[in-house]
Design a protein around this motif. Structure first.
Motif, PDB file in Angstrom:
ATOM      1  N   PRO A 165    -171.408  37.635 -37.588  1.00 47.92           N
ATOM      2  CA  PRO A 165    -172.441  36.496 -37.865  1.00 47.92           C
ATOM      3  C   PRO A 165    -171.743  35.281 -37.454  1.00 47.92           C
ATOM      4  CG  PRO A 165    -172.299  38.036 -39.516  1.00 47.92           C
ATOM      5  CD  PRO A 165    -171.225  38.265 -38.566  1.00 47.92           C
ATOM      6  N   SER A 219    -168.803  33.503 -44.576  1.00 44.77           N
ATOM      7  CA  SER A 219    -168.917  34.234 -42.989  1.00 44.77           C
ATOM      8  C   SER A 219    -167.408  33.590 -42.155  1.00 44.77           C
ATOM      9  CB  SER A 219    -169.949  33.741 -42.433  1.00 44.77           C
ATOM     10  OG  SER A 219    -170.102  32.011 -42.439  1.00 44.77           O
ATOM     11  N   PHE A 233    -172.753  42.136 -37.356  1.00 45.00           N
ATOM     12  CA  PHE A 233    -174.071  41.708 -37.258  1.00 45.00           C
ATOM     13  C   PHE A 233    -174.569  42.046 -35.748  1.00 45.00           C
ATOM     14  CE2 PHE A 233    -177.959  39.280 -36.817  1.00 45.00           C
ATOM     15  CZ  PHE A 233    -178.682  39.695 -37.907  1.00 45.00           C
ATOM     16  N   TRP A 234    -173.714  41.997 -34.761  1.00 49.39           N
ATOM     17  CA  TRP A 234    -174.152  42.335 -33.171  1.00 49.39           C
ATOM     18  C   TRP A 234    -175.105  41.466 -32.979  1.00 49.39           C
ATOM     19  CZ3 TRP A 234    -171.051  45.819 -30.498  1.00 49.39           C
ATOM     20  CH2 TRP A 234    -170.293  46.764 -31.150  1.00 49.39           C
ATOM     21  N   TRP A 235    -175.080  40.328 -33.165  1.00 54.06           N
ATOM     22  CA  TRP A 235    -176.316  39.413 -33.084  1.00 54.06           C
ATOM     23  C   TRP A 235    -176.364  39.288 -31.424  1.00 54.06           C
ATOM     24  CZ3 TRP A 235    -175.050  35.049 -29.874  1.00 54.06           C
ATOM     25  CH2 TRP A 235    -173.798  34.652 -29.926  1.00 54.06           C
ATOM     26  N   TYR A 269    -166.210  45.161 -41.502  1.00 55.47           N
ATOM     27  CA  TYR A 269    -167.190  46.258 -42.153  1.00 55.47           C
ATOM     28  C   TYR A 269    -166.660  46.815 -43.492  1.00 55.47           C
ATOM     29  CZ  TYR A 269    -170.047  50.390 -42.375  1.00 55.47           C
ATOM     30  OH  TYR A 269    -171.020  51.305 -42.975  1.00 55.47           O
ATOM     31  N   ALA A 325    -181.191  33.063 -34.323  1.00 52.68           N
ATOM     32  CA  ALA A 325    -180.676  33.280 -35.869  1.00 52.68           C
ATOM     33  C   ALA A 325    -179.446  32.216 -36.066  1.00 52.68           C
ATOM     34  CB  ALA A 325    -179.890  34.628 -35.541  1.00 52.68           C
ATOM     35  N   TYR A 326    -178.844  31.470 -35.270  1.00 52.79           N
ATOM     36  CA  TYR A 326    -177.762  30.601 -35.470  1.00 52.79           C
ATOM     37  C   TYR A 326    -177.827  29.139 -34.676  1.00 52.79           C
ATOM     38  CZ  TYR A 326    -175.709  34.900 -37.083  1.00 52.79           C
ATOM     39  OH  TYR A 326    -175.720  36.045 -37.695  1.00 52.79           O
ATOM     40  N   SER A 364    -166.517  43.971 -46.216  1.00 52.05           N
ATOM     41  CA  SER A 364    -168.047  43.719 -46.773  1.00 52.05           C
ATOM     42  C   SER A 364    -168.441  44.993 -47.296  1.00 52.05           C
ATOM     43  CB  SER A 364    -168.793  43.476 -45.601  1.00 52.05           C
ATOM     44  OG  SER A 364    -170.267  43.249 -45.676  1.00 52.05           O
ATOM     45  N   SER A 366    -169.201  38.908 -44.933  1.00 54.79           N
ATOM     46  CA  SER A 366    -170.097  39.314 -43.753  1.00 54.79           C
ATOM     47  C   SER A 366    -169.691  40.619 -42.861  1.00 54.79           C
ATOM     48  CB  SER A 366    -170.528  38.224 -42.726  1.00 54.79           C
ATOM     49  OG  SER A 366    -170.840  37.118 -43.501  1.00 54.79           O
ATOM     50  N   SER A 367    -170.511  41.608 -42.697  1.00 54.62           N
ATOM     51  CA  SER A 367    -170.319  42.902 -42.019  1.00 54.62           C
ATOM     52  C   SER A 367    -170.637  42.320 -40.572  1.00 54.62           C
ATOM     53  CB  SER A 367    -171.116  43.615 -42.499  1.00 54.62           C
ATOM     54  OG  SER A 367    -170.895  44.895 -41.817  1.00 54.62           O
ATOM     55  N   SER A 383    -180.940  46.493 -30.146  1.00 55.74           N
ATOM     56  CA  SER A 383    -179.689  47.172 -30.640  1.00 55.74           C
ATOM     57  C   SER A 383    -178.629  46.673 -29.682  1.00 55.74           C
ATOM     58  CB  SER A 383    -179.727  48.583 -30.798  1.00 55.74           C
ATOM     59  OG  SER A 383    -179.712  49.135 -29.658  1.00 55.74           O
TER      60      SER A 383
END
Length: 528
Positions: free
Chosen positions: A92, A99, A154-156, A136, A43-44, A139, A151-152, A213
């Motif tokens: 994120p 961000s 994201f729990w990446w 959160y 993702a990043y 956002s 940004s909220s 998750s």
């Protein structure tokens, strides 16, 4: 101690709870950078993660120390870095101004919450949770930067390439923290919630719940946080169930036409923290941080007593522990400012009393400062544990076995039994205290009172037995007829080797305890 212990008996002495979590997060961060470098589909990019990490550390650290300076209370070392690293995995990666501002909001809110979202100097919510909820909320409100929404969380960290590293690190961390009870309840409650939803609604995906998750990250890293989670086994189970059910419930409640409430992970954990706060408020008649004015004196060879005066008697159950802190201005990392001691006095007595031993060679800075009277003001941060007497004692034989300073929780129990008018009948009680040498015996007057009340008291000065009572014959000699009664209960307290060996010998000697496992309870003194 039995609950919230800083490390397992297999961990090195220097590995406290905060250090274990910090190291786990650092290792996971390194793995994340490796994955981001090797996997072009991640993702990043490494650059985005690096900017995110720098902002999280800089804002959380600066905010924490600025607030600490304003209120003139030294911050806890390591905790600010743990908060920053958690937010690094929640928010994120920084790819634009929006961000970046989102991370600043999350980190700033987390740092400030340590000094604002408190009750009598005691945390109400996990600071990382506050930061995530703040981001959160902003956002959700639709705030934008240059037309780009903020940004909220994201729990990446729940990205699939990180699953196995997170699983391995999580297992090691939970083992070091000795939090398998809490984590197992959380995972089982999550599984049960998903099962109910599958039966009632269908369409559930277990792989998504446990792989895609943040279930594992939240369970291993965030759920066991000691200052915002309950401190007794039953309430910790309820706390884990609350968070698991809300996090997996998949329900949305409409508040207005424009806003609705969804139990995202940070809100679910926040509600769990509120439950823990209410429990502390009720159980301890106030959930605040208590100031302790202390005096320390030597009571035996390498053994010291801490007498802590408070404005009112502390509320606890005999046998429970106290988490004591001594914040000081120091290096921002790798400094230990908290210790866990068992109460050694009966509830209602003031001053409160604790005791500790020191090795003949290396003494921690915390204990050295106490012994040398360089630190006289301490703070009580938490009280908890389940190593306590039954409500109705005397219904069956009770054997208390202790090594060294492991006798302190028993002293609290025994003073509770013997204080008051009249002489109680304690013929059902056996106390065995093993010390390395005769000059290390403590609480002789209290033990004499027990003998006068009919209790069997055995004091053994044998350095070899401090590692555990290994022979069934020795157990029979020390514990007497209670071993053969068929319904005796056993409490074992002391260093981890003594606890482990002695508990195993009890099972071999009193075979009825193999099935009635609840009749043996242990409390390992880790000596950190």
């Amino acid at each position: 101690m039995t609950s919230l212990a800083p490390r397992s008996s297999l961990s090195p002495r220097w590995l406290t709870m905060h250090r274990a979590v910090l190291l786990a997060l650092l290792v996971l961060a390194v793995v994340s950078f490796i994955v981001a470098t090797a996997d072009s589909d991640f993702a990043y990019t490494p650059e985005q993660l690096l900017v995110s990490l720098v902002i999280a550390l800089a804002v959380t650290g600066a905010g924490t120390y600025l607030c600490a300076a304003l209120v003139r209370v030294p911050p806890g070392a390591d905790s600010w870095a743990i908060t920053a690293l958690i937010l690094f995995f929640l928010m994120p990666g920084v790819s634009d101004a929006a961000s970046a501002v989102s991370m600043v909001i999350a980190a700033g809110a987390a740092a400030i919450s340590k000094y604002v979202v408190v009750w009598r100097r005691r945390l109400i919510l996990n600071p990382a949770v506050v930061g995530a909820i703040a981001a959160y909320a902003v956002s959700y409100a639709g705030v934008t930067i240059g037309g780009v929404p903020l940004s909220s969380p994201f729990w990446w960290v729940a990205a699939e390439p990180l699953f196995y590293p997170m699983l391995i690190i999580g297992i090691l961390l939970v083992t070091a923290l000795r939090e398998w009870w809490l984590v197992a309840i959380f995972l089982l409650a999550s599984l049960a919630t998903v099962g109910v939803l599958q039966v009632t609604q269908g369409g559930q995906d277990l792989q998504f719940v446990f792989v895609s998750s943040p279930t594992l990250f939240l369970a291993a890293v965030m759920l066991p946080e000691p200052l915002t989670s309950p401190t007794s086994r039953i309430h910790r189970a309820v706390y884990a169930i609350i968070v698991a059910v809300l996090m997996n419930w998949q329900q949305t409640f409409e508040i207005t036409d424009a806003y609705s409430l969804e139990f995202v992970p940070q809100i679910a954990l926040g509600i769990g923290c509120l439950y823990a706060f209410v429990v502390r408020l009720v159980a301890q008649r106030g959930a605040g941080r208590v100031v302790l004015d202390t005096q320390v004196d030597r009571i035996a060879e390498n053994t010291y007593r801490v007498r802590a005066q408070t404005t009112s008697p502390l509320r606890f159950a005999p046998g429970q522990w106290a988490m004591i802190s001594a914040p000081r201005w120091s290096a921002p990392l790798w400094q230990r400012t908290r210790r866990v001691f068992s109460y050694a006095e009966a509830p209602g007595e003031n001053p409160a009393e604790f005791a500790f031993t020191v090795p003949s060679a290396q003494v921690s800075t915390f204990k050295s400062d106490l012994i040398e009277s360089r630190r006289s003001r301490l703070y009580l941060d938490a009280t908890g544990g389940d190593f306590t007497l039954e409500r109705r004692v005397g219904r069956h034989p009770l054997v208390l076995l202790a090594a060294g300073i492991g006798i302190t929780p028993y002293r609290s129990m025994l003073r509770t039994l013997t204080l008051g008018d009249g002489r109680p009948d304690l013929s059902w009680l056996t106390v065995v205290h093993v010390v390395g040498a005769a000059e290390r015996t403590v609480y002789d007057d209290d033990l004499d009172i027990l003998r006068a009340a009919g209790a069997r008291v055995e004091i053994i000065a044998d350095a070899g037995l401090t590692a555990g009572i290994a022979e069934p014959a020795a157990m029979v000699d020390l514990a007497g007829r209670a071993v053969h009664s068929g319904d005796a209960h056993y409490l074992v307290s002391g260093n981890p080797a003594f606890v482990r060996t002695t508990a195993a010998t009890i099972r071999r000697t009193d075979t009825t305890t193999r099935w009635a496992f609840w009749r043996i309870r242990t409390d390992a003194f880790l000596g950190y």
